[in-house]
Design a protein around this motif. Structure first.
Motif, PDB file in Angstrom:
ATOM      1  N   LYS A   1       8.330  -8.616  -6.996  1.00 10.30           N
ATOM      2  CA  LYS A   1       6.949  -8.319  -6.582  1.00 10.30           C
ATOM      3  C   LYS A   1       6.027  -9.377  -7.140  1.00 10.30           C
ATOM      4  O   LYS A   1       6.068  -9.686  -8.332  1.00 10.30           O
ATOM      5  CB  LYS A   1       6.553  -6.924  -7.057  1.00 10.30           C
ATOM      6  CG  LYS A   1       7.162  -5.861  -6.185  1.00 10.30           C
ATOM      7  CD  LYS A   1       6.277  -4.628  -6.079  1.00 10.30           C
ATOM      8  CE  LYS A   1       6.800  -3.780  -4.937  1.00 10.30           C
ATOM      9  NZ  LYS A   1       6.109  -2.495  -4.819  1.00 10.30           N
ATOM     10  N   GLY A   2       5.254  -9.947  -6.277  1.00 11.95           N
ATOM     11  CA  GLY A   2       4.320 -10.986  -6.709  1.00 11.95           C
ATOM     12  C   GLY A   2       4.919 -12.378  -6.746  1.00 11.95           C
ATOM     13  O   GLY A   2       4.217 -13.339  -6.997  1.00 11.95           O
TER      14      GLY A   2
ATOM     15  N   ASN B   1       8.752 -14.544   7.627  1.00 17.87           N
ATOM     16  CA  ASN B   1       7.931 -15.104   6.575  1.00 17.87           C
ATOM     17  C   ASN B   1       6.460 -15.007   6.930  1.00 17.87           C
ATOM     18  O   ASN B   1       5.623 -14.762   6.072  1.00 17.87           O
ATOM     19  CB  ASN B   1       8.294 -16.567   6.333  1.00 17.87           C
ATOM     20  CG  ASN B   1       9.672 -16.705   5.752  1.00 17.87           C
ATOM     21  OD1 ASN B   1      10.198 -15.754   5.177  1.00 17.87           O
ATOM     22  ND2 ASN B   1      10.277 -17.855   5.913  1.00 17.87           N
ATOM     23  N   ALA B   2       6.123 -15.191   8.195  1.00 22.35           N
ATOM     24  CA  ALA B   2       4.724 -15.082   8.624  1.00 22.35           C
ATOM     25  C   ALA B   2       4.326 -13.622   8.748  1.00 22.35           C
ATOM     26  O   ALA B   2       3.216 -13.241   8.376  1.00 22.35           O
ATOM     27  CB  ALA B   2       4.533 -15.795   9.956  1.00 22.35           C
ATOM     28  N   ARG B   3       5.225 -12.824   9.280  1.00 28.22           N
ATOM     29  CA  ARG B   3       4.881 -11.409   9.488  1.00 28.22           C
ATOM     30  C   ARG B   3       4.687 -10.685   8.155  1.00 28.22           C
ATOM     31  O   ARG B   3       3.907  -9.750   8.059  1.00 28.22           O
ATOM     32  CB  ARG B   3       5.947 -10.727  10.330  1.00 28.22           C
ATOM     33  CG  ARG B   3       5.946 -11.208  11.768  1.00 28.22           C
ATOM     34  CD  ARG B   3       6.712 -10.276  12.668  1.00 28.22           C
ATOM     35  NE  ARG B   3       8.142 -10.298  12.406  1.00 28.22           N
ATOM     36  CZ  ARG B   3       8.972 -11.168  12.937  1.00 28.22           C
ATOM     37  NH1 ARG B   3       8.532 -12.059  13.786  1.00 28.22           N
ATOM     38  NH2 ARG B   3      10.250 -11.122  12.655  1.00 28.22           N
ATOM     39  N   ALA B   4       5.400 -11.139   7.131  1.00 32.25           N
ATOM     40  CA  ALA B   4       5.207 -10.515   5.824  1.00 32.25           C
ATOM     41  C   ALA B   4       3.817 -10.781   5.289  1.00 32.25           C
ATOM     42  O   ALA B   4       3.311 -10.043   4.465  1.00 32.25           O
ATOM     43  CB  ALA B   4       6.257 -11.049   4.848  1.00 32.25           C
ATOM     44  N   ALA B   5       3.185 -11.859   5.778  1.00 32.80           N
ATOM     45  CA  ALA B   5       1.820 -12.158   5.370  1.00 32.80           C
ATOM     46  C   ALA B   5       0.812 -11.469   6.274  1.00 32.80           C
ATOM     47  O   ALA B   5      -0.383 -11.716   6.173  1.00 32.80           O
ATOM     48  CB  ALA B   5       1.598 -13.670   5.393  1.00 32.80           C
TER      49      ALA B   5
ATOM     50  N   LEU C   1       5.216  -5.598  10.655  1.00 38.91           N
ATOM     51  CA  LEU C   1       4.262  -6.394   9.889  1.00 38.91           C
ATOM     52  C   LEU C   1       4.210  -5.935   8.441  1.00 38.91           C
ATOM     53  O   LEU C   1       4.407  -4.762   8.141  1.00 38.91           O
ATOM     54  CB  LEU C   1       2.865  -6.261  10.495  1.00 38.91           C
ATOM     55  CG  LEU C   1       2.602  -7.019  11.777  1.00 38.91           C
ATOM     56  CD1 LEU C   1       1.199  -6.738  12.245  1.00 38.91           C
ATOM     57  CD2 LEU C   1       2.795  -8.499  11.551  1.00 38.91           C
ATOM     58  N   GLY C   2       3.977  -6.882   7.557  1.00 43.13           N
ATOM     59  CA  GLY C   2       3.758  -6.536   6.153  1.00 43.13           C
ATOM     60  C   GLY C   2       2.401  -7.048   5.733  1.00 43.13           C
ATOM     61  O   GLY C   2       1.589  -7.448   6.561  1.00 43.13           O
ATOM     62  N   SER C   3       2.151  -7.034   4.444  1.00 38.18           N
ATOM     63  CA  SER C   3       0.877  -7.574   3.996  1.00 38.18           C
ATOM     64  C   SER C   3       1.021  -8.301   2.671  1.00 38.18           C
ATOM     65  O   SER C   3       0.359  -9.304   2.436  1.00 38.18           O
ATOM     66  CB  SER C   3      -0.163  -6.457   3.873  1.00 38.18           C
ATOM     67  OG  SER C   3       0.331  -5.471   2.981  1.00 38.18           O
TER      68      SER C   3
ATOM     69  N   GLU D   1       8.361  -8.095  -0.263  1.00 35.98           N
ATOM     70  CA  GLU D   1       7.888  -7.709   1.070  1.00 35.98           C
ATOM     71  C   GLU D   1       8.772  -8.344   2.154  1.00 35.98           C
ATOM     72  O   GLU D   1       9.123  -7.716   3.144  1.00 35.98           O
ATOM     73  CB  GLU D   1       6.441  -8.174   1.242  1.00 35.98           C
ATOM     74  CG  GLU D   1       5.782  -7.724   2.518  1.00 35.98           C
ATOM     75  CD  GLU D   1       5.190  -6.334   2.361  1.00 35.98           C
ATOM     76  OE1 GLU D   1       5.329  -5.757   1.281  1.00 35.98           O
ATOM     77  OE2 GLU D   1       4.607  -5.842   3.345  1.00 35.98           O
ATOM     78  N   ARG D   2       9.130  -9.597   1.939  1.00 35.78           N
ATOM     79  CA  ARG D   2       9.952 -10.271   2.947  1.00 35.78           C
ATOM     80  C   ARG D   2      11.327  -9.621   3.053  1.00 35.78           C
ATOM     81  O   ARG D   2      11.844  -9.431   4.145  1.00 35.78           O
ATOM     82  CB  ARG D   2      10.083 -11.754   2.589  1.00 35.78           C
ATOM     83  CG  ARG D   2       8.794 -12.513   2.763  1.00 35.78           C
ATOM     84  CD  ARG D   2       9.011 -13.995   2.880  1.00 35.78           C
ATOM     85  NE  ARG D   2       9.246 -14.639   1.597  1.00 35.78           N
ATOM     86  CZ  ARG D   2       8.284 -15.104   0.797  1.00 35.78           C
ATOM     87  NH1 ARG D   2       7.020 -15.001   1.170  1.00 35.78           N
ATOM     88  NH2 ARG D   2       8.570 -15.678  -0.347  1.00 35.78           N
TER      89      ARG D   2
END
Lengths: 206, 597, 406, 197
Positions: free
Chosen positions: C237-238, C256-260, C284-286, C292-293
C-alpha cells in the motif's frame, strides 16, 4: 574488503585484475578410487541446482517446472538465485550477443561440477532466429553443452527428460562439458571475442 | 492492520488436505494431446517430393534430399523432406500447406541428446520411435492453406455449342488467369511429365507477374505450337500436378492459352521472327507438315539449315488440322501459328506425296538429312462383317471431311465406336452436324476410357449417350437403317497395358438401329515409302527408329511423331520434332561420331 | 516495513507535472541526475539481468543511498531478436509463426494483431465463428497471463504459495490450449483469415468450464492469503503510486492506468472482434499503488472468467472458422498503412504495418504494451523505493522485456 | 475526423491525407511544422496519448518516413502524423518535452535507423544493441541473413536438391540436354535479332 580498500576503489576506479582470480582454470580429474568416484557421481547427479537466469523464451517453462504441477525439487532439481550456488545452467533458447556476454560471465562464476543444458532449437542451429543479426546460431561455439532438448518450447516433461539424460551422463562420468571448456579455453575465448565487440571482461574470472 | 489481516492467511492451510496438483510420473503419465505438434511424420508413399514444405518453411529447416529407397518416378521427384530440429519451430505450416497431405506431426515430443549433430532426420524414412504414430497434428480440410479449386473456364452453354462449330472455350480473362496462376506452387513436378518439357512454372510466374511477352518467349523456347497446345493439348502435366492429389490441378493448358491469346498480334515482333537467322548451306527435307514436322522445321531453321517441307495436302497442320474439329481448335488459330513458323523462312511443297510423286530414295540422296513425320493418318477398320456397308464411316476420314468444310448429313441416330479422344471428337462433331441421338459404344468401362475426363464430361453435357462394355460384331443394312449387332462384354484379367481385357459374354447379342456408324478405334501408319529407301519398319507399320535419337537404319533419315512411335497426342509429336532437330544438327555437325554417349 | 526515513524519501516519488517546470525543454523526466559515487554516500548496483526478481531478462542500474533508490536507469536489449527486421524478409504467412514469440506470456495477441493488420490491408472479412473463437483464445490467454502475473506479484513479496497456485493453474489453461491449438506456449493458431481449426470436440466448452471453476475457487483463496494479508498490505500500500496526470504523459495503458482511475480500455473504447456483443464493465481503481494494481488484476481474472462463459453462451454453434486465402506462397497484400490495437493484460498493444503491394511487409512496428511502463515510467517510479521493493514494483507494472525490445 | 483534418490543414499545410478507417487518418506534414502541429493536436484537439513513434525506410525514394500516432481518448480515434526526412542526413526535432515516453522511442529510432533527435535525453547511448559497429540494422540496405551467416557460424552439412534438376538427372537426361541446347540456340537468335535493332 577493508574500508581502506573501498576508499581505493572509489578513488582509483575498479580494477578487476586485483579483485578477481584471473588464473587459468584447471581440468578436474575424476577421483581414482572407483567406489568413491561412483559415490561422487551419484551425489552430483542428484543435486542439480539450476541457475535462475532466464536467457530466452524458454524461461517461461521454468516456473512450471519448479512449481506445484511438475515439482522437480523431488528429483533434486532446484533453482538458485546466484551462480556461485548453482551447478546447472539452462540456456533457455536463443541468446542475443548482449546476453551471451552475461552468460559467459555467469558460467565462469559457477563452481565445478557444472553443466549446461541447451533448450530448444535456437541453441542447436539458430532456430527460428537463424537469420537474426543479434542472436547466435550455435551455442557450442561459445559454451560447452552437455545435453540438448528438442522443442520450441519443449514441454516441462521434455525438460525433465533432459535432466534424466544429464543424470545418466553424470553417473557414467561422461558429462565433461566443464573440462572441455577448460581444455579448449583459447578456442572458446576466440569465438566469444569474435562476436562480442566491446569485450571488457577478464580472460577468466570466478 | 486488523487481526483479521493477520489471521486470514492461515486459511491457506486448508489446502494441505487436498489432492496435490503434482504429476507423479511426468514423462509417462501425460502424453501429448491428440492435436499436439510434436516431431514430424511423413507418409513416404503419399509424399511426392514437391518441396512445397521447403518453400514455406520460414526457418529454412527443411531440405529436400534424395532418400533411399525412394527413387524418382513419374510425378514423384524421389526427394523427401529432411528436417533440421536446430531450426524447426513446430509451427506446422509445412503440414498445413502439404499438397498431398503426407506430412504430419506426431504427439511425441521428447528427444534429448548430447550430440547436436543428430538433430537432422528424414521423417518416414529414418527409424524413430514416433515413425508410425497415428496421434498428433494432422492437416484437416479446413486448415489446408491451398486452394483446391480450379478457376472454371468460361465455355459456351451446351445448348448453344451443340449447334455450332464455333470455338467452345472462351479463354481466361485477366483476373481469372491471375487467380489461377497464383495457385501454382512452382514445384516443377510437371516439367518431367510434359513430353517436350516446357518450363511450366516459369511461364506461370510470368503470368502472375504480368510479363506476358516473357511468357511467350518461354513458351517458344520449347514449343512452337503453344497456341494450339493451349487449346487441345492432352495436358499430361495436369495429370501429375501436385495440386491434383487433393483437389483440381492447375489449368496449365488454359494459362498457356492465356499467354498466346494476349500476344498473338505481336508474336513475330516479340519473338524476333522474320529477322535474319544464321545461314548454313546444308539442306534438310521434312516429309509431312504436321506438328512434328513443323516443329523440327522451326528449330532446324534456328540452327540455320535450309528446310523444305513436302506436304500431301494443300494446307499444313497435319492432324491438328484434319483430326481436331473446329470447335476445339479454330482453323484461323492454327493458320496464324503455322505462319509464325513459316516466317522463319521455310520452303513448302504442297500437294506432293512422297512415295508416289517423288521417291524417298531421291530425297535421301539429294538432301543432307531427311525427317519423316507423316503421322498415322489411316483409320483402323474393325475386323467385323459389314464394314463396307453404306453409312459406316472411319473416324479420321470423317473428321478430315469436316475439316475440309464438308457438312455431311448423318441422319437421326449416330453410333460411334471407340473410347479415345478421336471418338469424342467424332461424337461431338456429330452432335454439331445435327444428329438427334448420338451413342458411343465402348468395350470397357468409363474408368478405362483413354479420352480425357473433361472431354467425356463435355460430351455428356451435349447429350451424347454412353454405352459401356459393349462391342459391335456385325453391321448390316435393312431399308434405310443400319442394323448394328452388338455383344455385351465383361472385364477379365489385366493385359500388358495394365488395363483389364474385355471378354465377350456369349449369347448376349442385341441389335441397335442407326443411320450412321462411325468407327473411331485407332489409326495406323502408312509407311509404304520406306521400301524405296530400304528403311526398316516394325510389324505395326511404324518406322524402326532408335527411340532416343530417332535415327532409322539409314543414317541420314530420321523419323518421329506418330509414324515413329505409333499414334499418340500432338505434344508427343512436337517433342519428337524438337528432338529430331537436335539430333539432325548433331548428325550434320559431328559427322561420323555417335549421337549419344 | 517502512521506516520513517523511507516514508520521507517516498515524497520524492510524488512529484507531479503540476510542479512549476523552469525549463520546458528539460521537464523532470528528462533531467539527468548526477551522483558523486566517489563520495561514498552512494552505491551503484545492477539489478539483473541475472536476478530472480526481474521479470524476464532485463537490468536496472540502481544508484542507492542506504537502501533507498535515488536513481534508476533501465537497460534492455538482452532479448532483442530483431523481429521487425526478420518480418521484412518473410512472406505474410511466414510471419505469423514468428510474431507470437514477441511476447511469451501472451503470444496470441501478437498473432491476432498481426492477422488483423493484414486482414485490414487485404480487405479480408473473418467468418463469424472464427471471430468468436479468436475472442475466446484471447480471453483465455489473458486469464493465463494474469494468473501467473498474480502469482509472480505475490512471489516478489515473499508469498510463495500464491506463486505455486498461480503457475499451476496457468498450466491447466495451457492444457486447454494444447487441446485446442496443438501448442502449449506458442499456439500459432490465429492466422490471417481466421483460426486454424475448430474445437476438437463438442465437450471442449465443458472442460473449459471445469478449469474456470477451479480458478474461481483459487481466487477466493488468493483473496484471503494475499489481499487480506497484513504483510502484503503493509509492503504494497502506497508503493509505486502513479499520479493520474502521468497516464497521458507516459503513455500508460491497461490496468496500470485504470488503477489510477483513468477509464481507458481498448475493449470498450475501440471494440474489436466481438467485444461489442459482450457484456462487461470497465474495472477502475483509484489508489494507483501496487496493492491497487494487484487487486485490479484479480478483478480482471474474474472479468475474464465471466467473458469466457458469455462467449460460450453467445457464439454460433456451427460455421466456418477461416476463409481461404489466395495461394499463401505468392500472396500479395495491397499497399497501405494501418495501425490496429488490442487490450492485453498489460495494456494497449498495437501493430503498425506498412505494405507496398509486394509479398513481404515493408515495415511492421510492434507497440509493446509495457514498452513505456518498463522504460520511462519505471525509471521515475523506482526513485525513492527501497531496494527490497524494486522487484515487486517492477512486477506490478507487468513489464515484459521480450516485447520491449522485440 | 474530417473537421479536425481541415482545421489542421488551415493551420499547418497538410501535404497529403488519407483516411484508412473512420477512426484512423494519416496526414503528411512538413518537417519544420511537425512538432508544432503535434503540440497543437495534443493541446487543442485533445490527442493526448502518444501511441508510438516509428520510422519506415523508403530506400527507393531516398527518404525515411517518421510516423507519430496520436490517440484521442474522447473521440476514440487516431491521427498518424507522417514526416518525410532526407535519408542522407536524417535529423528530426525531438518531442521529449511533450511526452515522457517519447524519449525512449527516439532512442530506439536513433539506434535502429540512425535518425538523430538532438536534445533528446540519452539519445546517443546504445539502448538495445551493444558494441554494434555496422550500419543501423533496421535500414533496408542491411542484410540480416548475410550478416548472420558471416558472423554466427551456421551448422554445416545442410544441402538441398531441386526437384526439377533431380528429375532431369534421373529421368530424362538426354531430353533435358535437347531442351537446353534448343533453348540456347533459340535465345541466341532472339537476342541477336534484338541487338540488331
Amino acid at each position: 574488503m577493508e574500508d581502506k580498500e573501498i576508499k581505493n576503489v572509489m578513488d582509483e576506479g575498479f580494477k578487476p585484475e586485483v579483485y578477481f582470480c584471473d588464473a587459468r582454470p584447471k581440468v578436474v580429474t575424476p577421483v581414482a578410487n572407483k567406489f568413491v568416484r561412483k559415490f561422487y557421481n551419484w551425489a552430483q547427479a542428484n543435486s542439480l541446482w539450476i541457475l535462475a537466469f532466464g536467457t530466452g523464451c524458454g524461461s517461461i517453462e521454468l516456473p512450471p517446472l519448479y512449481k506445484a504441477r511438475y515439482d522437480v525439487s523431488r528429483f533434486g532439481i532446484f533453482p538458485r538465485p546466484t551462480p556461485r550456488q548453482a551447478g546447472v545452467f539452462i540456456i533457455s533458447g536463443y541468446l542475443s550477443v548482449k546476453t551471451l556476454k552475461r552468460v559467459i560471465r555467469s558460467y565462469e562464476q559457477m563452481q565445478n561440477p557444472k553443466f549446461v543444458l541447451g533448450l530448444g532449437s535456437c541453441t542447436v542451429n539458430g532456430g527460428m532466429y537463424f537469420d537474426s543479426y543479434n542472436t547466435i546460431n550455435r551455442l557450442d561455439y561459445y559454451l560447452p553443452v552437455d545435453v540438448y532438448i528438442a522443442g520450441c518450447m519443449p514441454r516441462p516433461e521434455a525438460l525433465i527428460a533432459g535432466f534424466n539424460e544429464l543424470k545418466k551422463l553424470i553417473k557414467e562420468g561422461r558429462a565433461e562439458g566443464a573440462n572441455k571448456y577448460v581444455e579448449n579455453l583459447d578456442w572458446y575465448k576466440a569465438n566469444q571475442k569474435k562476436i562480442i565487440k566491446d569485450w571488457d571482461l577478464p580472460e577468466y574470472n570466478w | 492492520m486488523s487481526l483479521k489481516d493477520v489471521l486470514s492467511p492461515f486459511s491457506a492451510w486448508k489446502r494441505t488436505l487436498e489432492k496435490p496438483f503434482t504429476i507423479k510420473k511426468p514423462i509417462t503419465e501425460r502424453e501429448g494431446e491428440d492435436r499436439y505438434r510434436g516431431f514430424h511424420v511423413n507418409d513416404i508413399e503419399k509424399c511426392i517430393g514437391c518441396g512445397t514444405c521447403e518453400e514455406i518453411c520460414q526457418n529454412e529447416a527443411i531440405d529436400m534430399v534424395e532418400s533411399y529407397p525412394i527413387t524418382a518416378n513419374k510425378g514423384d521427384s524421389g526427394l523427401r523432406p529432411q528436417i533440421d530440429y536446430g531450426r524447426c519451430c513446430w509451427c506446422a505450416l509445412c503440414v498445413d500447406v502439404c499438397p498431398t497431405g503426407s506430412l504430419g506431426m506426431s504427439n511425441d515430443y521428447i528427444w534429448v541428446t548430447p550430440n547436436p549433430d543428430e538433430w537432422v532426420f528424414k521423417p518416414g524414412i529414418d527409424e524413430k520411435e514416433w515413425k508410425d504414430d497415428d496421434k498428433g497434428y494432422r492437416r484437416t480440410e479446413e486448415a489446408w492453406l491451398l486452394d483446391p479449386e480450379q478457376e472454371p473456364m468460361p465455355v459456351l452453354e451446351p445448348e448453344v455449342r451443340k449447334n455450332t462449330f464455333k470455338e467452345m472455350a472462351k479463354g481466361y480473362q485477366v483476373t481469372m488467369a491471375l487467380e489461377e496462376a497464383s495457385r501454382c506452387l512452382e514445384c516443377g513436378i510437371c516439367i518431367e511429365a510434359c513430353p517436350t518439357h516446357m518450363d511450366i512454372p516459369e511461364y506461370i510466374r510470368a503470368i502472375r507477374e504480368n510479363r506476358l511477352e516473357d511468357g511467350l518467349k518461354i513458351l517458344y523456347d520449347t514449343n512452337p505450337f503453344s497456341e494450339s497446345c493451349g487449346r487441345v493439348c492432352t495436358a499430361r502435366c495436369q495429370d501429375v500436378c501436385v495440386l491434383g492429389h487433393n483437389g483440381e490441378p492447375i489449368a496449365i493448358r488454359w494459362l498457356k492459352r492465356y499467354i498466346t491469346d494476349n500476344t498473338y498480334e505481336k508474336r513475330n515482333e516479340i519473338l524476333g521472327i522474320g529477322k535474319p537467322l544464321p545461314e548454313s548451306d546444308k539442306k534438310i527435307v521434312i516429309i509431312g507438315g504436321g506438328p512434328s514436322g513443323l516443329t523440327a522445321a522451326f528449330y532446324l531453321r534456328n540452327y540455320g539449315y535450309q528446310i523444305t517441307i513436302y506436304e500431301k495436302h494443300d494446307k499444313l497442320g497435319g492432324m491438328l488440322r484434319y483430326g481436331i474439329p473446329e470447335y476445339r481448335l479454330p482453323k484461323e488459330v492454327l493458320d496464324r501459328e503455322i505462319k509464325t513458323i513459316l516466317d522463319t523462312g521455310v520452303e513448302v511443297k504442297y500437294k506432293v506425296e512422297v512415295g508416289k510423286d517423288v521417291s524417298l530414295k531421291e530425297l535421301q540422296e539429294t538432301y543432307d538429312a531427311v525427317f519423316i513425320s507423316v503421322g498415322a493418318q489411316k483409320g483402323t477398320e474393325m475386323p467385323i462383317e459389314g464394314m463396307d456397308t453404306l453409312g459406316v464411316l472411319i473416324g479420321v476420314d470423317f473428321l478430315d471431311r469436316i475439316a475440309e468444310g464438308e457438312r455431311p448429313d448423318l441422319g437421326e441416330k449416330v453410333i460411334v465406336v471407340g473410347g479415345g479422344n478421336t471418338a469424342m471428337d467424332v461424337c461431338r462433331s456429330s452432335v454439331r452436324l445435327g444428329a438427334k441421338e448420338v451413342q458411343v459404344l465402348y468395350r470397357r468401362t468409363e474408368q478405362e476410357m483413354p479420352a480425357n475426363d473433361e472431354e467425356i464430361e463435355e460430351a455428356k453435357e451435349e447429350g451424347v449417350k454412353f454405352e459401356f462394355l459393349t462391342s459391335p460384331v456385325k453391321i448390316s443394312r435393312k431399308g434405310d437403317k443400319l442394323q448394328v449387332e452388338c455383344i455385351r462384354m465383361k472385364l477379365g484379367e489385366p493385359d500388358s497395358s495394365g488395363r483389364r481385357r474385355p471378354v465377350a459374354i456369349e449369347g448376349s447379342n442385341y441389335v441397335i438401329e442407326a443411320d450412321t456408324c462411325v468407327m473411331a478405334i485407332g489409326q495406323k501408319v502408312d509407311s509404304e515409302m520406306a521400301q524405296q529407301a530400304n528403311i526398316k519398319t516394325t510389324r505395326w507399320g511404324t518406322f524402326d527408329i532408335d527411340p532416343t535419337t530417332l535415327q532409322t537404319n539409314v543414317k541420314n533419315v530420321f523419323a518421329g511423331g506418330d509414324c515413329g512411335f505409333g499414334p499418340d497426342d500432338a505434344i508427343r509429336a512436337i517433342a519428337d520434332g524438337k528432338k529430331a532437330a537436335y539430333f539432325i544438327n548433331k548428325f550434320l555437325t559431328k559427322k561420323g561420331e555417335p549421337l549419344i554417349d | 516495513m517502512k521506516s520513517k526515513e523511507l516514508s520521507e524519501t517516498i515524497e520524492i516519488n510524488q512529484q507531479t507535472p503540476t510542479k512549476t517546470i523552469l525549463n520546458p525543454w528539460q521537464p523532470f523526466w528528462a533531467e539527468q541526475k548526477e551522483f558523486d559515487l566517489k563520495s561514498g554516500k552512494y552505491l551503484k548496483i545492477w539489478h539483473g539481468p541475472q536476478h530472480p526478481g526481474v521479470t524476464g531478462n532485463m537490468a536496472l542500474e540502481l544508484t542507492l543511498q542506504g537502501d533507498v533508490v535515488v536513481d534508476c536507469k533501465t537497460h534492455v536489449g538482452y532479448l532483442h531478436r530483431g523481429f521487425e527486421k526478420l518480418m521484412e524478409r518473410r512472406k505474410f504467412i511466414q510471419c505469423f509463426p514468428i510474431v507470437c514469440r514477441i511476447c511469451v506470456p501472451e503470444p496470441d495477441y501478437n498473432e491476432y494483431l498481426f492477422a488483423a493488420a493484414v486482414e485490414e490491408l487485404a480487405g479480408i472479412q473473418v467468418p463469424e465463428r472464427g471471430q468468436w473463437i479468436r475472442t475466446l483464445v484471447l480471453e483465455m490467454i489473458r486469464l493465463a497471463s494474469l494468473t501467473m502475473g498474480l502469482g509472480g506479484q505475490a512471489g516478489a513479496f515473499g508469498l510463495v504459495p500464491v506463486g505455486q497456485w498461480g503457475v499451476a493453474h496457468r498450466d491447466f489453461i495451457l492444457d486447454l490450449f494444447e487441446e485446442l491449438t496443438g501448442g502449449r506456449i506458442y499456439h500459432m493458431y490465429i492466422i490471417p483469415g481466421g483460426v486454424r481449426q475448430d474445437f476438437p470436440d463438442d465437450e471442449f466448452p465443458h472442460r473449459v468450464e471445469l478449469v474456470l471453476q477451479k480458478l474461481e475457487k483459487l481466487i477466493l483463496d488468493i483473496e484471503k492469503l494475499m489481499f487480506n494479508n497484513a504483510v502484503f498490505k503493509a509492503r504494497t500500500k502506497g508503493l509505486g503510486k502513479i499520479p493520474a496526470e502521468w497516464v497521458e504523459l507516459f503513455g500508460i495503458t491497461g490496468t496500470n492506468a485504470r488503477a489510477a482511475g483513468v477509464p481507458i480500455d481498448v475493449r470498450k473504447d475501440n471494440p474489436y472482434l466481438v467485444y461489442e456483443q459482450l457484456d462487461f464493465e470497465m474495472i477502475l481503481g483509484s489508489a494507483s499503488d501496487v496493492y491497487e494494481r494487484s487487486l485490479l488484476r484479480k478483478e480482471e481474472i474474474l472479468n475474464s472468467i465471466n467473458l469466457i462463459r458469455q462467449i460460450f453462451k453467445k457464439m454460433p454453434n456451427k460455421g466456418e472458422v477461416r476463409i481461404k486465402l489466395p495461394n499463401v506462397l505468392h500472396w500479395k497484400v495491397p499497399a497501405g498503412e494501418t495501425y490496429v490495437r488490442a487490450e492485453t493484460s498489460r495494456g494497449e498493444m498495437g501493430y503498425y504495418m506498412v505494405t507496398d503491394g509486394s509479398e513481404y511487409p515493408r515495415r511492421v512496428h510492434v507497440r509493446g504494451a509495457s514498452y513505456t511502463h518498463a522504460m520511462a515510467l519505471l525509471e521515475q517510479l523506482a526513485v525513492g523505493v527501497s531496494i527490497a521493493d524494486v522487484a515487486g514494483l517492477m512486477v506490478s507494472l507487468q513489464t515484459c522485456p521480450p516485447e520491449i525490445e522485440r | 475526423m474530417e473537421d479536425i483534418l481541415n482545421r489542421l490543414d488551415q493551420k499547418f499545410y497538410v501535404q497529403a491525407r488519407y483516411v484508412q478507417r473512420p477512426n484512423l487518418a494519416f496526414v503528411t506534414l512538413k518537417k519544420n511544422v511537425a512538432v508544432q502541429a503535434i503540440t497543437y493536436l495534443r493541446d487543442v484537439e485533445g490527442f493526448r496519448h502518444l501511441v508510438m513513434i516509428s520510422a519506415v525506410d523508403y530506400i527507393e525514394q531516398n527518404m525515411f518516413q517518421l510516423t507519430y500516432i496520436l490517440h484521442n481518448y474522447q473521440l476514440h480515434s487516431d491521427i498518424a502524423v507522417r514526416v518525410e526526412l532526407d535519408r542522407e542526413n536524417p535529423v528530426m526535432d525531438s518531442l521529449h518535452h511533450l511526452w515522457a515516453a517519447a524519449q525512449v522511442y527516439q532512442r530506439e529510432i536513433k539506434e535502429m535507423f540512425g535518425i538523430d533527435f538532438p536534445g533528446s535525453p540519452r539519445v546517443d547511448e546504445p539502448m538495445i544493441l551493444e558494441g554494434w559497429d555496422n550500419i543501423p540494422p533496421m535500414r533496408k540496405e542491411f542484410d540480416t541473413k548475410k550478416y548472420s551467416e558471416e558472423t554466427y557460424f551456421p551448422r554445416e552439412g545442410r544441402a538441398s536438391c531441386d526437384p526439377v534438376k533431380i528429375m532431369e538427372k534421373k529421368l530424362y537426361r538426354v531430353e533435358a540436354e535437347v531442351k537446353y541446347e534448343i533453348k540456347r540456340v533459340v535465345r541466341d537468335n532472339r537476342n541477336k535479332s534484338a541487338d540488331a535493332n
